[in-house]
Design an enzyme around this catalytic site. Sequence first.
Site, short mmCIF file in Angstrom:
data_model
loop_
_atom_site.label_atom_id
_atom_site.label_comp_id
_atom_site.label_asym_id
_atom_site.label_seq_id
_atom_site.Cartn_x
_atom_site.Cartn_y
_atom_site.Cartn_z
N ASP A 189 7.29 -2.33 1.84
CA ASP A 189 7.92 -2.07 0.54
C ASP A 189 9.39 -1.74 0.81
OD1 ASP A 189 7.96 -1.52 -2.24
OD2 ASP A 189 7.47 0.57 -1.92
N PHE A 205 3.59 -2.98 -8.62
CA PHE A 205 2.70 -2.13 -7.84
C PHE A 205 1.33 -2.78 -7.75
CE2 PHE A 205 0.18 1.42 -6.43
CZ PHE A 205 1.02 1.99 -5.50
N ARG A 225 -9.03 0.77 -3.51
CA ARG A 225 -8.97 0.14 -2.18
C ARG A 225 -10.11 -0.85 -1.98
NH1 ARG A 225 -5.21 3.01 0.94
NH2 ARG A 225 -5.11 5.25 0.61
P1 IMP Z 1 7.37 1.50 2.77
O1 IMP Z 1 7.56 2.57 3.80
O2 IMP Z 1 8.16 1.82 1.52
O3 IMP Z 1 7.63 0.11 3.27
O4 IMP Z 1 5.91 1.62 2.25
C1 IMP Z 1 4.86 1.24 2.95
C2 IMP Z 1 3.61 1.88 2.39
O5 IMP Z 1 3.72 2.27 1.01
C3 IMP Z 1 2.50 0.88 2.45
O6 IMP Z 1 1.85 0.91 3.69
C4 IMP Z 1 1.60 1.34 1.30
O7 IMP Z 1 0.71 2.32 1.76
C5 IMP Z 1 2.54 1.95 0.30
N1 IMP Z 1 2.87 1.00 -0.80
C6 IMP Z 1 4.04 0.40 -1.05
N2 IMP Z 1 3.98 -0.41 -2.11
C7 IMP Z 1 2.71 -0.33 -2.54
C8 IMP Z 1 2.00 -0.98 -3.62
O8 IMP Z 1 2.51 -1.80 -4.40
N3 IMP Z 1 0.69 -0.63 -3.75
C9 IMP Z 1 0.06 0.27 -2.92
N4 IMP Z 1 0.69 0.86 -1.90
C10 IMP Z 1 2.00 0.57 -1.72
#
Ligand code: IMP
Length: 174
Positions: free
Chosen positions: A101, A150, A163
Amino acid sequence: MTERISTLYTAAEIAVRVAALGVQIARDFEGQRIVLVCVLKGSFVFTADLARAIDGNVRCEFLGVQSYGEGTESSGVVQITQDLTRSVENEHVILVEDIVDTGLTIAHLLELFRTRRPASVKVCALLHKPARTRVEVPIDYLGFTIDDKFVVGYGLDFNQRYRNLPFIGVVEQD
Ligand code: IMP
Protein backbone atom coordinates in the site's frame (compact mmCIF):
# COMPACT_ATOMS: atom_id res chain seq x y z
CA MET A 1 -22.32 0.57 10.12
CA THR A 2 -22.70 -2.25 7.62
CA GLU A 3 -20.37 -3.09 4.79
CA ARG A 4 -21.15 -4.47 1.38
CA ILE A 5 -18.41 -6.37 -0.40
CA SER A 6 -18.23 -6.25 -4.18
CA THR A 7 -16.04 -8.79 -5.96
CA LEU A 8 -12.83 -7.49 -7.51
CA TYR A 9 -11.10 -10.80 -8.30
CA THR A 10 -12.81 -14.16 -8.14
CA ALA A 11 -11.20 -17.21 -6.57
CA ALA A 12 -10.64 -18.61 -10.08
CA GLU A 13 -8.91 -15.41 -11.29
CA ILE A 14 -6.66 -15.41 -8.22
CA ALA A 15 -5.78 -19.08 -8.74
CA VAL A 16 -4.66 -18.42 -12.33
CA ARG A 17 -2.44 -15.52 -11.26
CA VAL A 18 -0.93 -17.39 -8.28
CA ALA A 19 -0.15 -20.39 -10.48
CA ALA A 20 1.69 -18.11 -12.93
CA LEU A 21 3.70 -16.53 -10.10
CA GLY A 22 4.65 -19.99 -8.87
CA VAL A 23 5.92 -20.99 -12.31
CA GLN A 24 7.90 -17.75 -12.62
CA ILE A 25 9.52 -18.20 -9.19
CA ALA A 26 10.35 -21.88 -9.81
CA ARG A 27 12.01 -20.92 -13.10
CA ASP A 28 14.01 -18.05 -11.56
CA PHE A 29 15.28 -20.21 -8.68
CA GLU A 30 15.77 -23.47 -10.56
CA GLY A 31 18.16 -25.74 -8.65
CA GLN A 32 18.24 -23.41 -5.62
CA ARG A 33 16.60 -23.45 -2.22
CA ILE A 34 14.01 -20.80 -1.43
CA VAL A 35 12.74 -19.49 1.91
CA LEU A 36 9.24 -18.06 1.59
CA VAL A 37 8.66 -15.57 4.40
CA CYS A 38 4.93 -15.25 4.98
CA VAL A 39 4.22 -11.78 6.37
CA LEU A 40 1.40 -12.33 8.84
CA LYS A 41 -1.40 -12.06 9.13
CA GLY A 42 -2.58 -10.89 5.72
CA SER A 43 -0.54 -13.21 3.49
CA PHE A 44 -1.30 -16.54 5.14
CA VAL A 45 -3.77 -17.57 2.43
CA PHE A 46 -1.63 -16.28 -0.43
CA THR A 47 1.50 -18.00 0.93
CA ALA A 48 -0.29 -21.31 1.33
CA ASP A 49 -1.37 -21.26 -2.33
CA LEU A 50 1.91 -19.80 -3.64
CA ALA A 51 4.03 -22.41 -1.83
CA ARG A 52 2.04 -25.18 -3.49
CA ALA A 53 2.36 -23.50 -6.89
CA ILE A 54 6.18 -23.56 -6.74
CA ASP A 55 7.71 -26.78 -8.03
CA GLY A 56 11.00 -26.51 -6.16
CA ASN A 57 12.86 -26.65 -2.85
CA VAL A 58 10.79 -24.40 -0.55
CA ARG A 59 10.97 -23.68 3.18
CA CYS A 60 8.27 -21.54 4.80
CA GLU A 61 8.89 -19.10 7.61
CA PHE A 62 6.39 -16.80 9.30
CA LEU A 63 6.92 -13.21 10.36
CA GLY A 64 4.31 -11.38 12.43
CA VAL A 65 4.00 -7.74 11.47
CA GLN A 66 1.51 -5.13 12.57
CA SER A 67 1.32 -1.94 10.57
CA TYR A 68 -2.26 -0.85 11.07
CA GLY A 69 -4.37 0.15 14.04
CA GLU A 70 -8.11 -0.44 13.85
CA GLY A 71 -9.52 0.76 10.56
CA THR A 72 -8.05 1.39 7.15
CA GLU A 73 -5.28 3.98 7.63
CA SER A 74 -1.61 3.05 7.95
CA SER A 75 -0.08 4.11 11.26
CA GLY A 76 3.34 4.21 9.57
CA VAL A 77 4.68 2.22 12.49
CA VAL A 78 5.82 -1.32 11.74
CA GLN A 79 5.99 -3.63 14.71
CA ILE A 80 7.42 -7.18 14.59
CA THR A 81 5.02 -9.28 16.66
CA GLN A 82 6.56 -12.69 15.84
CA ASP A 83 10.02 -13.38 14.49
CA LEU A 84 11.38 -16.20 12.28
CA THR A 85 12.21 -19.44 14.02
CA ARG A 86 15.28 -20.24 11.90
CA SER A 87 18.13 -18.27 10.35
CA VAL A 88 17.96 -17.12 6.73
CA GLU A 89 21.70 -16.54 6.43
CA ASN A 90 22.96 -17.46 2.93
CA GLU A 91 19.41 -18.34 1.86
CA HIS A 92 17.37 -16.99 -1.05
CA VAL A 93 14.51 -15.21 0.69
CA ILE A 94 11.19 -14.17 -0.85
CA LEU A 95 9.08 -11.87 1.31
CA VAL A 96 5.44 -12.71 0.63
CA GLU A 97 3.07 -9.79 1.22
CA ASP A 98 -0.67 -9.59 0.69
CA ILE A 99 -0.60 -5.97 -0.44
CA VAL A 100 1.90 -3.15 -0.89
CA ASP A 101 0.00 0.00 0.00
CA THR A 102 2.20 2.89 1.22
CA GLY A 103 5.29 0.64 0.91
CA LEU A 104 6.31 1.37 4.53
CA THR A 105 6.06 -2.23 5.69
CA ILE A 106 8.13 -3.73 2.89
CA ALA A 107 10.70 -0.92 3.09
CA HIS A 108 11.10 -1.65 6.79
CA LEU A 109 11.32 -5.42 6.24
CA LEU A 110 13.92 -5.06 3.47
CA GLU A 111 16.06 -3.04 5.91
CA LEU A 112 15.57 -5.68 8.60
CA PHE A 113 16.45 -8.58 6.32
CA ARG A 114 19.64 -6.93 5.11
CA THR A 115 21.00 -7.40 8.64
CA ARG A 116 20.27 -11.14 8.50
CA ARG A 117 22.75 -11.78 5.65
CA PRO A 118 20.60 -13.77 3.20
CA ALA A 119 22.04 -14.68 -0.23
CA SER A 120 19.24 -12.57 -1.79
CA VAL A 121 15.90 -10.98 -0.90
CA LYS A 122 13.00 -10.63 -3.32
CA VAL A 123 9.49 -9.31 -2.78
CA CYS A 124 6.34 -11.09 -3.92
CA ALA A 125 3.10 -9.17 -3.41
CA LEU A 126 -0.37 -10.28 -4.39
CA LEU A 127 -1.63 -6.69 -4.73
CA HIS A 128 -0.13 -3.24 -5.26
CA LYS A 129 -1.90 0.10 -4.78
CA PRO A 130 0.48 2.52 -6.55
CA ALA A 131 -1.76 5.56 -5.85
CA ARG A 132 -0.88 5.31 -2.14
CA THR A 133 2.90 4.97 -2.46
CA ARG A 134 4.91 6.81 0.19
CA VAL A 135 8.14 4.85 -0.30
CA GLU A 136 9.16 3.25 -3.59
CA VAL A 137 9.92 -0.44 -3.04
CA PRO A 138 10.92 -3.12 -5.55
CA ILE A 139 8.20 -5.69 -6.21
CA ASP A 140 9.82 -8.59 -8.02
CA TYR A 141 6.68 -10.71 -8.34
CA LEU A 142 3.25 -9.09 -8.46
CA GLY A 143 -0.26 -10.52 -8.72
CA PHE A 144 -2.43 -7.50 -9.53
CA THR A 145 -2.18 -3.70 -9.57
CA ILE A 146 -5.33 -2.15 -8.07
CA ASP A 147 -6.93 1.26 -7.66
CA ASP A 148 -7.05 3.14 -4.36
CA LYS A 149 -9.81 1.03 -2.81
CA PHE A 150 -9.83 -0.83 0.48
CA VAL A 151 -9.91 -4.54 -0.27
CA VAL A 152 -10.65 -7.62 1.83
CA GLY A 153 -10.70 -11.38 1.48
CA TYR A 154 -8.12 -14.03 0.55
CA GLY A 155 -6.33 -13.21 3.83
CA LEU A 156 -6.91 -9.45 3.86
CA ASP A 157 -9.01 -7.98 6.65
CA PHE A 158 -11.12 -5.06 7.71
CA ASN A 159 -10.89 -4.85 11.51
CA GLN A 160 -9.78 -8.51 11.53
CA ARG A 161 -12.84 -9.69 9.60
CA TYR A 162 -13.30 -11.07 6.06
CA ARG A 163 -9.91 -12.84 5.88
CA ASN A 164 -11.82 -16.04 5.11
CA LEU A 165 -13.48 -14.82 1.92
CA PRO A 166 -12.21 -16.96 -0.99
CA PHE A 167 -12.29 -13.94 -3.35
CA ILE A 168 -10.90 -10.40 -3.15
CA GLY A 169 -13.56 -7.77 -2.69
CA VAL A 170 -13.91 -4.03 -2.21
CA VAL A 171 -15.53 -2.75 0.98
CA GLU A 172 -18.42 -0.42 0.20
CA GLN A 173 -19.69 1.42 3.26
CA ASP A 174 -23.34 2.43 3.51
P1 IMP B 1 1.86 -0.58 3.77
O1 IMP B 1 2.90 -0.61 4.85
O2 IMP B 1 1.10 0.73 3.79
O3 IMP B 1 2.38 -0.92 2.40
O4 IMP B 1 0.75 -1.58 4.18
C1 IMP B 1 0.89 -2.89 4.12
C2 IMP B 1 -0.15 -3.57 4.99
O5 IMP B 1 -1.32 -2.77 5.22
C3 IMP B 1 -0.63 -4.80 4.28
O6 IMP B 1 0.20 -5.90 4.56
C4 IMP B 1 -2.04 -4.95 4.84
O7 IMP B 1 -1.99 -5.69 6.04
C5 IMP B 1 -2.49 -3.55 5.13
N1 IMP B 1 -3.35 -3.02 4.05
C6 IMP B 1 -3.07 -2.05 3.17
N2 IMP B 1 -4.08 -1.83 2.31
C7 IMP B 1 -5.03 -2.72 2.65
C8 IMP B 1 -6.33 -3.02 2.11
O8 IMP B 1 -6.83 -2.43 1.13
N3 IMP B 1 -7.03 -4.00 2.74
C9 IMP B 1 -6.54 -4.68 3.82
N4 IMP B 1 -5.32 -4.45 4.33
C10 IMP B 1 -4.58 -3.47 3.76
